[in-house]
Design a protein around this motif. Structure first.
Motif, mmCIF file in Angstrom:
data_model
loop_
_atom_site.group_PDB
_atom_site.id
_atom_site.type_symbol
_atom_site.label_atom_id
_atom_site.label_comp_id
_atom_site.label_asym_id
_atom_site.label_seq_id
_atom_site.Cartn_x
_atom_site.Cartn_y
_atom_site.Cartn_z
ATOM 1 N N ASN A 85 0.963 -1.313 -0.333
ATOM 2 C CA ASN A 85 -0.222 -0.425 -0.241
ATOM 3 C C ASN A 85 0.617 0.907 0.029
ATOM 4 O OD1 ASN A 85 -1.751 -1.394 0.311
ATOM 5 N ND2 ASN A 85 -2.693 -1.376 2.453
ATOM 6 N N GLN A 86 1.608 1.098 0.522
ATOM 7 C CA GLN A 86 3.324 2.196 1.012
ATOM 8 C C GLN A 86 3.569 2.953 -0.612
ATOM 9 O OE1 GLN A 86 6.534 2.731 0.712
ATOM 10 N NE2 GLN A 86 6.929 4.572 1.761
ATOM 11 N N ALA A 87 3.675 1.521 -1.292
ATOM 12 C CA ALA A 87 4.642 1.647 -2.615
ATOM 13 C C ALA A 87 3.253 2.531 -3.801
ATOM 14 C CB ALA A 87 4.916 0.384 -2.822
ATOM 15 N N THR A 140 9.511 -1.732 0.256
ATOM 16 C CA THR A 140 9.393 -2.222 -0.910
ATOM 17 C C THR A 140 11.219 -2.074 -1.289
ATOM 18 O OG1 THR A 140 9.045 -3.021 -2.780
ATOM 19 C CG2 THR A 140 8.586 -1.383 -1.871
ATOM 20 N N ALA A 141 11.858 -3.469 -1.021
ATOM 21 C CA ALA A 141 13.699 -2.916 -1.610
ATOM 22 C C ALA A 141 13.280 -2.849 -2.531
ATOM 23 C CB ALA A 141 14.196 -3.936 -1.349
ATOM 24 N N LEU A 142 12.354 -1.997 -4.245
ATOM 25 C CA LEU A 142 12.143 -2.328 -5.518
ATOM 26 C C LEU A 142 11.814 -0.670 -5.289
ATOM 27 C CD1 LEU A 142 10.897 -4.641 -7.855
ATOM 28 C CD2 LEU A 142 13.389 -4.247 -7.095
ATOM 29 N N TYR A 143 11.764 0.194 -3.607
ATOM 30 C CA TYR A 143 11.360 2.490 -4.562
ATOM 31 C C TYR A 143 11.999 2.470 -5.228
ATOM 32 C CZ TYR A 143 9.376 5.169 -1.125
ATOM 33 O OH TYR A 143 8.835 5.721 -0.139
ATOM 34 N N ALA A 251 3.715 -4.736 -10.221
ATOM 35 C CA ALA A 251 3.519 -4.214 -9.080
ATOM 36 C C ALA A 251 3.761 -4.660 -8.100
ATOM 37 C CB ALA A 251 3.803 -2.701 -9.017
ATOM 38 N N ILE A 252 1.856 -5.483 -8.235
ATOM 39 C CA ILE A 252 1.243 -5.557 -7.034
ATOM 40 C C ILE A 252 2.395 -6.804 -5.910
ATOM 41 C CG2 ILE A 252 -0.767 -6.256 -5.161
ATOM 42 C CD1 ILE A 252 -1.938 -3.704 -7.291
ATOM 43 N N TRP A 253 1.932 -7.473 -6.505
ATOM 44 C CA TRP A 253 2.943 -8.842 -6.317
ATOM 45 C C TRP A 253 4.018 -9.114 -6.285
ATOM 46 C CZ3 TRP A 253 6.289 -12.327 -8.468
ATOM 47 C CH2 TRP A 253 6.111 -13.742 -7.870
ATOM 48 N N VAL A 254 5.411 -7.951 -6.652
ATOM 49 C CA VAL A 254 6.579 -7.762 -6.443
ATOM 50 C C VAL A 254 6.839 -7.521 -5.059
ATOM 51 C CG1 VAL A 254 9.160 -7.038 -6.892
ATOM 52 C CG2 VAL A 254 7.425 -7.936 -9.468
ATOM 53 N N ARG A 257 6.108 -8.476 -2.104
ATOM 54 C CA ARG A 257 7.234 -10.192 -1.450
ATOM 55 C C ARG A 257 8.363 -9.491 -1.452
ATOM 56 N NH1 ARG A 257 2.632 -11.840 -3.935
ATOM 57 N NH2 ARG A 257 1.804 -14.219 -3.992
ATOM 58 N N VAL A 258 8.612 -8.731 -2.416
ATOM 59 C CA VAL A 258 10.430 -8.443 -2.186
ATOM 60 C C VAL A 258 10.415 -6.813 -1.051
ATOM 61 C CG1 VAL A 258 11.945 -7.151 -3.404
ATOM 62 C CG2 VAL A 258 10.123 -8.989 -4.660
#
Length: 258
Positions: A85-87, A140-143, A251-254, A257-258
């Motif tokens: 949600n934050q992402a 998320t690490a993909l920020y 993007a939600i799925w990743v 998890r990441v």
């Protein structure tokens, strides 16, 4: 009798002195400390002597409230929900930031609408930033990647025109609205399960559900605004919205998890 008078006078004085020591004087008020003590003990005495005010037997006392601890799966779900949600709210603020200058340059009358939607998204982002910090959930690490992609998506659709920019909002909010609905549904199932088992549901948990409902409704409001401002006139609408929605789902799925 005359000879007994001298003997009777001392006896009367002794009786008077004894009676004064046997009965406390009512004319002298008690000290403050004594007043507190008397008041306390009189209350205790009256409550202990009154059958109606005596405490109920231990067996009749109400059971203390109890809360069921979260299972590892439930903890994982809540952490991933807050993280994604934050992402998502970060991406939304960046999309509107990139869209606003090109859109408003051609359509000045849309400035209040773009600002309104951005302000709401910024409020959502602050909410989830606070929740992540409070519950010590890592973002998320993909920020950085989502930041670049969201900015690019916003600028590209805005350059394509107002209809494309609104179609972007329509596609994003369609996916986000469904995503929030799924989270709320899962949380309500957890609440029903706990209540069926006799457990108490904490106020903080109920506030989280209320917060998600409010944010979902505001996201769906953005969807309505987009449709009202010709989102479905974008060409080709089905392709543009299809690509954006697929990107959101990925993007939600990743991010979960990441």
């Amino acid at each position: 009798m005359a000879t007994l008078r001298p003997l009777m006078q001392p006896l009367r004085q002794c009786r008077s002195i004894l009676s004064q020591h046997a009965q406390p004087s009512t004319s002298t008020p008690p000290t403050a400390c004594a007043r507190r003590f008397i008041s306390s003990n009189s209350t205790t005495a009256s409550s202990s002597s009154s059958p109606s005010s005596s405490p109920a037997p231990t067996s009749q006392q109400p059971y203390p409230s109890k809360k069921k601890p979260l299972t590892p799966a439930q903890q994982s779900f809540l952490s991933s929900a807050l993280r994604v949600n934050q992402a998502g709210e970060l991406a939304a603020t960046l999309i509107y930031t990139a869209q606003t200058p090109p859109v408003v340059a051609r359509e000045p009358h849309l400035r209040p609408l773009m600002k309104h939607m951005y302000d709401q998204e910024a409020g959502h982002l602050r909410t989830f930033n606070a929740l992540l910090a409070k519950h010590r959930v890592r973002p998320t690490a993909l920020y950085p990647l989502w930041s670049v992609l969201a900015t690019g998506l916003g600028w590209t659709t805005a350059v394509m025109g107002r209809e494309a920019a609104m179609a972007c909002t329509e596609a994003v909010e369609t996916e986000i609205g469904g995503h929030y609905n799924g989270q709320i549904r899962t949380l309500l199932e957890m609440v029903s399960e706990w209540e069926a088992e006799g457990y108490e549901v904490g106020e903080e948990f109920r506030e989280l559900i209320a917060t998600l409902r409010r944010i979902r409704d505001e996201e769906l409001e953005h969807l309505d605004h987009a449709v009202e401002h010709d989102a479905q006139k974008a060409e080709p609408h089905w392709l543009l919205t299809g690509i954006i929605r697929a990107g959101c789902r990925g993007a939600i799925w990743v991010s979960e998890r990441v």
